[in-house]
Design a protein around this motif. Structure first.
Motif, PDB file in Angstrom:
ATOM      1  N   GLU A  73      90.651  13.535  81.622  1.00  0.00           N
ATOM      2  CA  GLU A  73      90.979  12.116  81.484  1.00  0.00           C
ATOM      3  C   GLU A  73      90.109  11.466  80.417  1.00  0.00           C
ATOM      4  OE1 GLU A  73      92.936   8.624  82.034  1.00  0.00           O
ATOM      5  OE2 GLU A  73      93.462  10.509  82.990  1.00  0.00           O
ATOM      6  N   ALA A  74      88.856  11.876  80.336  1.00  0.00           N
ATOM      7  CA  ALA A  74      87.936  11.304  79.360  1.00  0.00           C
ATOM      8  C   ALA A  74      88.401  11.600  77.935  1.00  0.00           C
ATOM      9  CB  ALA A  74      86.531  11.849  79.583  1.00  0.00           C
ATOM     10  N   VAL A  75      88.950  12.787  77.732  1.00  0.00           N
ATOM     11  CA  VAL A  75      89.432  13.158  76.390  1.00  0.00           C
ATOM     12  C   VAL A  75      90.636  12.295  76.017  1.00  0.00           C
ATOM     13  CG1 VAL A  75      90.410  15.023  75.015  1.00  0.00           C
ATOM     14  CG2 VAL A  75      88.545  15.506  76.596  1.00  0.00           C
ATOM     15  N   LYS A  76      91.547  12.051  76.975  1.00  0.00           N
ATOM     16  CA  LYS A  76      92.720  11.214  76.705  1.00  0.00           C
ATOM     17  C   LYS A  76      92.293   9.790  76.332  1.00  0.00           C
ATOM     18  CE  LYS A  76      95.944  13.583  79.781  1.00  0.00           C
ATOM     19  NZ  LYS A  76      96.772  13.470  80.974  1.00  0.00           N
ATOM     20  N   VAL A  77      91.340   9.237  77.063  1.00  0.00           N
ATOM     21  CA  VAL A  77      90.857   7.879  76.790  1.00  0.00           C
ATOM     22  C   VAL A  77      90.188   7.833  75.418  1.00  0.00           C
ATOM     23  CG1 VAL A  77      89.208   6.112  77.536  1.00  0.00           C
ATOM     24  CG2 VAL A  77      90.626   7.290  79.219  1.00  0.00           C
ATOM     25  N   LEU A  78      89.433   8.871  75.093  1.00  0.00           N
ATOM     26  CA  LEU A  78      88.754   8.911  73.797  1.00  0.00           C
ATOM     27  C   LEU A  78      89.760   8.963  72.653  1.00  0.00           C
ATOM     28  CD1 LEU A  78      86.207   9.141  72.064  1.00  0.00           C
ATOM     29  CD2 LEU A  78      86.297  11.613  72.404  1.00  0.00           C
ATOM     30  N   VAL A  79      90.775   9.802  72.788  1.00  0.00           N
ATOM     31  CA  VAL A  79      91.790   9.921  71.729  1.00  0.00           C
ATOM     32  C   VAL A  79      92.532   8.593  71.573  1.00  0.00           C
ATOM     33  CG1 VAL A  79      93.959  11.069  71.103  1.00  0.00           C
ATOM     34  CG2 VAL A  79      92.031  12.417  71.936  1.00  0.00           C
ATOM     35  N   ARG A  80      92.886   7.954  72.679  1.00  0.00           N
ATOM     36  CA  ARG A  80      93.597   6.683  72.620  1.00  0.00           C
ATOM     37  C   ARG A  80      92.743   5.618  71.917  1.00  0.00           C
ATOM     38  NH1 ARG A  80      95.445   5.517  78.114  1.00  0.00           N
ATOM     39  NH2 ARG A  80      93.257   5.160  78.444  1.00  0.00           N
ATOM     40  N   GLU A  81      91.449   5.545  72.254  1.00  0.00           N
ATOM     41  CA  GLU A  81      90.568   4.567  71.627  1.00  0.00           C
ATOM     42  C   GLU A  81      90.398   4.836  70.136  1.00  0.00           C
ATOM     43  OE1 GLU A  81      86.928   4.632  73.822  1.00  0.00           O
ATOM     44  OE2 GLU A  81      87.763   3.481  75.484  1.00  0.00           O
ATOM     45  N   LEU A  82      90.297   6.112  69.766  1.00  0.00           N
ATOM     46  CA  LEU A  82      90.135   6.453  68.348  1.00  0.00           C
ATOM     47  C   LEU A  82      91.386   6.110  67.550  1.00  0.00           C
ATOM     48  CD1 LEU A  82      88.187   9.835  68.528  1.00  0.00           C
ATOM     49  CD2 LEU A  82      87.307   7.594  67.894  1.00  0.00           C
ATOM     50  N   VAL A  83      92.559   6.325  68.132  1.00  0.00           N
ATOM     51  CA  VAL A  83      93.815   5.987  67.444  1.00  0.00           C
ATOM     52  C   VAL A  83      93.910   4.475  67.257  1.00  0.00           C
ATOM     53  CG1 VAL A  83      96.350   5.975  67.709  1.00  0.00           C
ATOM     54  CG2 VAL A  83      95.058   8.061  68.148  1.00  0.00           C
ATOM     55  N   VAL A  84      93.583   3.718  68.281  1.00  0.00           N
ATOM     56  CA  VAL A  84      93.639   2.250  68.175  1.00  0.00           C
ATOM     57  C   VAL A  84      92.662   1.775  67.101  1.00  0.00           C
ATOM     58  CG1 VAL A  84      93.103   0.109  69.410  1.00  0.00           C
ATOM     59  CG2 VAL A  84      94.461   1.876  70.520  1.00  0.00           C
ATOM     60  N   LEU A  85      91.452   2.323  67.076  1.00  0.00           N
ATOM     61  CA  LEU A  85      90.476   1.934  66.064  1.00  0.00           C
ATOM     62  C   LEU A  85      90.954   2.289  64.651  1.00  0.00           C
ATOM     63  CD1 LEU A  85      87.064   2.838  67.747  1.00  0.00           C
ATOM     64  CD2 LEU A  85      87.897   0.575  67.142  1.00  0.00           C
ATOM     65  N   ALA A  86      91.579   3.462  64.505  1.00  0.00           N
ATOM     66  CA  ALA A  86      92.062   3.878  63.179  1.00  0.00           C
ATOM     67  C   ALA A  86      93.176   2.951  62.700  1.00  0.00           C
ATOM     68  CB  ALA A  86      92.547   5.319  63.228  1.00  0.00           C
ATOM     69  N   VAL A  87      94.092   2.590  63.607  1.00  0.00           N
ATOM     70  CA  VAL A  87      95.196   1.696  63.230  1.00  0.00           C
ATOM     71  C   VAL A  87      94.641   0.316  62.856  1.00  0.00           C
ATOM     72  CG1 VAL A  87      97.248   0.502  64.123  1.00  0.00           C
ATOM     73  CG2 VAL A  87      96.940   2.937  64.549  1.00  0.00           C
ATOM     74  N   LEU A  88      93.723  -0.191  63.619  1.00  0.00           N
ATOM     75  CA  LEU A  88      93.108  -1.479  63.302  1.00  0.00           C
ATOM     76  C   LEU A  88      92.386  -1.446  61.950  1.00  0.00           C
ATOM     77  CD1 LEU A  88      91.599  -2.738  66.676  1.00  0.00           C
ATOM     78  CD2 LEU A  88      93.331  -3.865  65.303  1.00  0.00           C
ATOM     79  N   ALA A  89      91.681  -0.350  61.680  1.00  0.00           N
ATOM     80  CA  ALA A  89      90.963  -0.229  60.414  1.00  0.00           C
ATOM     81  C   ALA A  89      91.936  -0.220  59.243  1.00  0.00           C
ATOM     82  CB  ALA A  89      90.105   1.033  60.415  1.00  0.00           C
ATOM     83  N   LEU A  90      93.030   0.533  59.361  1.00  0.00           N
ATOM     84  CA  LEU A  90      94.018   0.588  58.273  1.00  0.00           C
ATOM     85  C   LEU A  90      94.681  -0.774  58.070  1.00  0.00           C
ATOM     86  CD1 LEU A  90      95.686   4.067  58.900  1.00  0.00           C
ATOM     87  CD2 LEU A  90      94.218   3.402  56.992  1.00  0.00           C
ATOM     88  N   PHE A  91      95.038  -1.434  59.156  1.00  0.00           N
ATOM     89  CA  PHE A  91      95.695  -2.733  59.063  1.00  0.00           C
ATOM     90  C   PHE A  91      94.770  -3.761  58.406  1.00  0.00           C
ATOM     91  CE2 PHE A  91      96.871  -6.848  61.025  1.00  0.00           C
ATOM     92  CZ  PHE A  91      98.154  -6.958  60.498  1.00  0.00           C
ATOM     93  N   LEU A  92      93.510  -3.761  58.814  1.00  0.00           N
ATOM     94  CA  LEU A  92      92.562  -4.710  58.246  1.00  0.00           C
ATOM     95  C   LEU A  92      92.274  -4.401  56.781  1.00  0.00           C
ATOM     96  CD1 LEU A  92      91.120  -7.147  59.422  1.00  0.00           C
ATOM     97  CD2 LEU A  92      89.117  -5.735  59.737  1.00  0.00           C
ATOM     98  N   GLU A  93      92.263  -3.125  56.438  1.00  0.00           N
ATOM     99  CA  GLU A  93      92.026  -2.741  55.047  1.00  0.00           C
ATOM    100  C   GLU A  93      93.171  -3.195  54.156  1.00  0.00           C
ATOM    101  OE1 GLU A  93      90.980   1.266  52.529  1.00  0.00           O
ATOM    102  OE2 GLU A  93      90.648   1.274  54.692  1.00  0.00           O
ATOM    103  N   LEU A  94      94.381  -3.188  54.681  1.00  0.00           N
ATOM    104  CA  LEU A  94      95.540  -3.659  53.907  1.00  0.00           C
ATOM    105  C   LEU A  94      95.477  -5.169  53.691  1.00  0.00           C
ATOM    106  CD1 LEU A  94      98.463  -1.601  55.495  1.00  0.00           C
ATOM    107  CD2 LEU A  94      97.501  -1.338  53.209  1.00  0.00           C
ATOM    108  N   LEU A  95      94.938  -5.894  54.648  1.00  0.00           N
ATOM    109  CA  LEU A  95      94.871  -7.346  54.537  1.00  0.00           C
ATOM    110  C   LEU A  95      93.749  -7.830  53.613  1.00  0.00           C
ATOM    111  CD1 LEU A  95      95.501  -8.458  58.217  1.00  0.00           C
ATOM    112  CD2 LEU A  95      97.083  -8.604  56.299  1.00  0.00           C
TER     113      LEU A  95
END
Length: 188
Positions: A2-24
């Protein structure tokens, strides 16, 4: 797992936020700072994921020692209370000693007086936050007998006799904002 699933989900959300903010953001130095901040967030997410199994273990140990902790905290509180009372008593002793030295120096400024001992009695009430002086007792050596001062010139023929003890009482009472009755001078 379960810890690995939560970690992957958090990393994906952070990556998407970083890309979106970089575009703005406009091109420039600000992008470097945004990348650094998101890099720190990724590190925090990984550390939290690694710490989760240890948190439950720590909670298990804490649950076992709650009663022991309460007993230790109780004795520590009692020790702290005793230390506070002891330091308060020592502070009052130091305050009284400092007042005695100050009064002795103040009374020593009088030319006809040699101060042998000073005793200060402080207000013993617990409720009085600022400690107040109840009484000051000065033991002084006998000065030479009062001398009659004769003035020549204006006021010639008028004799004045000064009471040095009253002057001393008045000086000390005024200095400490006390009533005259609170200061006693004892002639040795």
């Amino acid at each position: 797992m379960e810890a690995v699933k939560v970690l992957v989900r958090e990393l994906v959300v952070l990556a998407v936020l970083a890309l979106f903010l970089e575009l703005l953001l406009p091109p420039g130095d600000m992008r470097r700072y945004v990348k650094m901040v998101f890099g720190l967030l990724v590190i925090v997410a990984v550390v939290q994921a690694l710490a989760r199994p240890w948190q439950s273990l720590a909670q298990d140990f804490a649950a076992l020692s709650i009663e022991e902790t309460k007993a230790v905290a109780g004795t520590s509180f009692d020790q702290g209370q005793r230390m506070w009372e002891k330091s308060k008593e020592q502070a009052l002793i130091n305050y009284e000693d400092g007042l005695c030295r100050q009064i002795k120096a103040l009374a020593g400024m009088h030319p006809d007086v040699e101060v042998l001992n000073v005793e200060v009695r402080l207000d013993s009430e617990e409720s009085s936050t600022p400690v107040r002086i109840e009484e000051i007792v000065l033991v002084v050596s006998r000065p030479p007998p009062d001398v009659l001062e004769v003035k020549i010139g204006k006021g010639a023929g008028k004799e004045e006799q000064t009471d040095w003890a009253e002057q001393l009482r008045t000086t000390i009472a005024d200095f400490y904002s006390l009533n005259l009755e609170q200061v006693t001078v004892i002639k040795d």
